[in-house]
Design an enzyme around this catalytic site. Sequence first.
Site: not given
Ligand code: GLU
Length: 444
Positions: A90, A114, A126, A165-166, A209
Site C-alpha cells: 500500500k 508508517k 510506492k 495519490g501522492d 493526511t
Molecule cells: N502518499 C500517501 C503517503 O505518503 C498516501 C498513501 C496511500 O494512501 O496509500 O502515505
Amino acid sequence: MSYIDEVIEEVVSKNPSEPEFHQAVKEVLESLRPVIEENEELYRREALLERIVNPERQFKFRVPWVDDKGQVHVNTGYRVQFNSAIGPYKGGLRLHPSVNLGIIKFLGFEQVFKNSLTGLPIGGGKGGSDFDPKGKSDREIMAFCQSFMTELCKYIGADTDVPAGDIGVGAREIGYLFGQYKRIKGLYEGVLTGKGLSYGGSLARTEATGYGLLYLTEELLKINGIELAGKICSVSGSGNVAIYATQKAHQLGAKVVTCSDSNGWVYDPEGIDVDALKEIKEVKRARLTEYKNYRPNSEYHEGRGVWSIKVDVALPCATQNELHLEDAKQLVSNGCLAVCEGANMPTTLEATEYLQKNKVIFAPGKAANAGGVATSALEMSQNSERLSWSFEEVDARLKRIMVDITHNIDAAAKRYDCEGNYVMGANIAGFEKVVDAMMAQGIV
Ligand code: GLU
C-alpha cells in the site's frame, strides 16, 4: 563492525546514486540500534535487516503518451513492492520530474513502517513517474494516466497492491487510472484509494493526511504539557496535505501564517485564507502569486523562506529535504516548540538532530502523516464490505488512530530509555510489528 553498520554500508554500495534511499535507511537503522543490538545474533542469522532493506520486487517501465500537438513523449514508470509482511502493498504514486528509483525506494521503505504504525493490515509500496503534470491539459493527463495504468495493471490488485495519490496525483488522476484499470481488467474492485465519492471513494480521505497531522500534533503537545490552541504555526507547501493541515489547525484554534509552492512563499499574518488557497490550487491550478489578489495584506516572496518566520509550531508539508540545518537553527532561535512532518522526510538528518538537541518536539512523517494512508485502509475496508461510512465515522476513526500512534511512539521511546525521542519511538514501534510478522512467516 556492528551488524547495522555492515548493512548500511552494503545499502550504500549496492544502491549507488540513491542518496534519499541511503538517508531513509540510515535514519531508521541508526534509531533502531538498541532493539537490534539486543537481538543481533538472531537477526544476523536470519538476515533480517538485509530482507528489510531490499524490496520484495520492483518494476520499471516505459510510459509513452501523446501531447496535444501530436508529439510523442516517453516517461519512466516505477512501482516498488517493498514489504508485504503485514498486508497487501500500500502506498501512493508520485508524478514529479524529480522521481527516480532512489526516490521511490526511500518512499517505499518509509511506507513500510508508517503503514505498520497505523495498526491496520497494510504492507508498504510506492510508485510513480518522472512525468511533470505542471501545465498539462486534462487530455494530456488522461493520456499519461492511461498509458501508465496499461502497464501498472499487471502488478496490482485489491488484495495484492493498492496504490493511491501522492505529489502530483489527486482525484483527477486517480479517476483516470481507475477507469483504465477497470477497462483492461474488467474488474470493479478497490484497486486504488483516494477515489471519487461516486465510485467507491471514502469521505474524509481528501482531508485525512492534513487532519491526521493536526490530531497527532495536538496530542503530542498535550503529552508535553502544551496546548495547541492559540499557537502560531508555519506550513510549507500548498497541496492537499498543506491545505487540510491549515484548515484543521484553524478549527483547533491555532493560526497558520504561511504556505509555499516551488516558486515562492506567502506570509499572511492574519492567518492563511483556506478558501482562497483551495480556489487557487484546486480549482484554478494556479501559482501562489495569485494569493495577494484575495488577501491584499499578505506578502509574497520569491524563493524559500517559510522557516524564517517566528512561530510556535512548524509543519513542513511540501516535500523531502525542504527543512535544512540553517532553517532548524532559525526555528530554534525563534523559540519554536515543535516540528511535525506532514510530508515524507522533509527534514534533513542534520536538521532533525539539531532540533532534537535543542529540545524541540519532533514528530517524524512516518507517524505524523500516517493519517492519509490509514484512511486509505479504511477506504479498502469500506470497498470490501461494499458500504460507505459517514464523514463523522471516518474522521472519528482517523482521530483515534492518530491518538493511538502518538501514545505508541511515546511509549516505545520510553521503553528504550529515550523519552521524547519520537524518531526512535516511531521507528521502533513500526519495526516491531513488521519483524514479528516476518519472523512468523519464515524465510520468504
Ligand atoms: N502518499 C500517501 C503517503 O505518503 C498516501 C498513501 C496511500 O494512501 O496509500 O502515505
